[in-house]
Design a protein around this motif. Structure first.
Motif, PDB file in Angstrom:
ATOM      1  N   VAL A 137       0.844  -1.205   0.000  1.00 43.25           N
ATOM      2  CA  VAL A 137       0.000   0.000   0.000  1.00 43.25           C
ATOM      3  C   VAL A 137       0.874   1.247   0.000  1.00 43.25           C
ATOM      4  O   VAL A 137       0.608   2.225  -0.700  1.00 43.25           O
ATOM      5  N   ARG A 138       1.963   1.175   0.795  1.00 42.69           N
ATOM      6  CA  ARG A 138       2.874   2.326   0.863  1.00 42.69           C
ATOM      7  C   ARG A 138       3.452   2.649  -0.519  1.00 42.69           C
ATOM      8  O   ARG A 138       3.661   3.811  -0.865  1.00 42.69           O
ATOM      9  N   GLU A 139       3.674   1.590  -1.308  1.00 41.85           N
ATOM     10  CA  GLU A 139       4.217   1.799  -2.660  1.00 41.85           C
ATOM     11  C   GLU A 139       3.133   2.171  -3.664  1.00 41.85           C
ATOM     12  O   GLU A 139       3.390   2.273  -4.861  1.00 41.85           O
ATOM     13  N   GLY A 140       1.896   2.314  -3.208  1.00 43.38           N
ATOM     14  CA  GLY A 140       0.815   2.661  -4.116  1.00 43.38           C
ATOM     15  C   GLY A 140       0.299   1.466  -4.901  1.00 43.38           C
ATOM     16  O   GLY A 140      -0.364   1.615  -5.914  1.00 43.38           O
ATOM     17  N   ARG A 141       0.587   0.242  -4.427  1.00 44.28           N
ATOM     18  CA  ARG A 141       0.134  -0.959  -5.145  1.00 44.28           C
ATOM     19  C   ARG A 141      -1.080  -1.552  -4.432  1.00 44.28           C
ATOM     20  O   ARG A 141      -0.993  -2.000  -3.294  1.00 44.28           O
ATOM     21  N   TRP A 142      -2.202  -1.530  -5.120  1.00 45.34           N
ATOM     22  CA  TRP A 142      -3.474  -1.997  -4.547  1.00 45.34           C
ATOM     23  C   TRP A 142      -3.689  -3.435  -5.000  1.00 45.34           C
ATOM     24  O   TRP A 142      -4.402  -3.694  -5.955  1.00 45.34           O
ATOM     25  N   GLU A 143      -3.036  -4.376  -4.322  1.00 48.88           N
ATOM     26  CA  GLU A 143      -3.035  -5.749  -4.838  1.00 48.88           C
ATOM     27  C   GLU A 143      -3.862  -6.656  -3.951  1.00 48.88           C
ATOM     28  O   GLU A 143      -3.341  -7.349  -3.084  1.00 48.88           O
ATOM     29  N   GLN A 144      -5.164  -6.631  -4.173  1.00 45.42           N
ATOM     30  CA  GLN A 144      -6.018  -7.437  -3.319  1.00 45.42           C
ATOM     31  C   GLN A 144      -5.853  -8.936  -3.549  1.00 45.42           C
ATOM     32  O   GLN A 144      -6.269  -9.723  -2.715  1.00 45.42           O
TER      33      GLN A 144
END
Ligand SMILES: O=C(O)[C@H](O)COP(=O)(O)O
Length: 310
Positions: free
Chosen positions: A123-130
């Motif tokens: 999330v910190r890296e801007g990756r929304w990987e559900q």
């Protein structure tokens, strides 16, 4: 004419918060942090933190010592037999950080099962990987094995109930309800999805979790150690993480402390804290106060709440 009283010296071996100790001291007692050789030579009482070694050599440097007070219950680094031979009681503080350590176990376990560190990084890296959710699990319905069923082990068992975990326990010295008791370490390891250690470090327990024991564990098990670093063989545990025998490891304790960097510290399924699950704000306040109170009691000729036996 006013009499001159020599102050009684309390030395802190390892850092303790003066504000927790000083209110317990009389006007003739004083706490010294970072003691010099001369302070040690004059010390009446020593308040000792977990990672501080009190051996024969250090006792020789404290000829006036009348009491040792350990913040906590683990006396593996204190030569209790030698202290007792010299007539110096070793005060301990059972119960003072039981809740802190037991909660710390679940902080580690939940962080691993819910993958908090890697998900935070995404999330910190801007990756929304559900899709990462397929790796996230629950505690409910799994089995937690508790090695060491003293105050902390029992507290862990009580909290485990609320998570609807099944519990197994092994302890050759404690009374354990028949329905959760294992007769051997291997029986516990073979039946547990998660294993937490709450045994003291004794010569018999050194490397309790070694490569043979790891083979007895369920594939993909998670191991948590918030007791003493010497209970596990870090190289063997690292291998087990690499092979997938272990799917997660939570460590609060190391041998020695602070530890040298170990390659397993870089493994992504590891949660690491610097020996402070028992030394939270609340745990620290209780252990330091209880230890200081025990030392004050001994110097006043009163029986302290608890002492270690050699
Ligand atoms: O001195 C400390 O660091 C704390 O009391 C923790 O010690 P413990 O691991 O013996 O509880």
């Amino acid at each position: 004419m006013a009499s001159i009283t020599t102050p009684q010296i309390f030395v802190a071996l390892g850092s303790v918060e003066p504000a927790l100790v000083e209110p317990l001291l009389s006007e003739h007692q004083r706490l010294i942090q970072d003691p010099t050789d001369e302070d040690l030579a004059n010390a009446d009482a020593a308040i000792v933190r977990a990672a501080y070694r009190v051996d024969r050599e250090l006792l020789d440097r404290m000829p006036a010592l009348k009491v040792i007070a350990r913040t906590g219950v683990g006396t593996d680094l204190v030569d209790v037999a030698e202290a007792s031979r010299r007539g110096i009681p070793v005060v301990i503080t059972p119960g003072s950080n039981t809740a802190s350590v037991a909660e710390g176990v679940f902080a580690h376990l939940l962080a691993l099962v819910k993958k908090l560190s890697p998900l935070t990084a995404l999330v910190r890296e801007g990756r929304w990987e559900q899709r990462a959710a397929v790796g996230v699990g629950d505690l409910e319905g799994f089995t937690l094995g508790i090695i060491g069923y003293g105050r902390i082990g029992r507290r862990v068992a009580r909290i485990a109930e609320a998570f609807e975990l099944k519990v197994l326990a092994y302890d050759p010295f404690a009374e354990i309800p028949a329905e959760i008791r294992c007769d051997t370490v291997d029986e516990l390891l073979g039946g547990s999805d998660f294993v937490t250690l709450h045994a003291p470090l004794t010569p018999e327990n050194q490397n309790l979790i070694n490569s043979d024991r790891l083979k007895a564990m369920r594939r993909g098990a998670i191991l948590i150690n918030c007791s003493r670093g010497g209970l596990i063989d870090l190289d063997a545990v690292h291998e087990a993480l690499q092979s997938g025998r272990l799917s997660g490891l939570g460590l609060d304790v190391y041998d020695p402390e602070p530890p040298a960097h170990h390659p397993l510290f870089d493994h992504e399924n590891v949660v690491l804290t610097p020996h402070l699950m028992g030394f939270t704000r609340q745990g620290m306040a209780h252990t330091v106060r209880d230890a200081a109170q025990g030392a004050v009691d001994v110097l006043a000729g009163r029986t302290p709440a608890a002492v270690a036996t050699p």
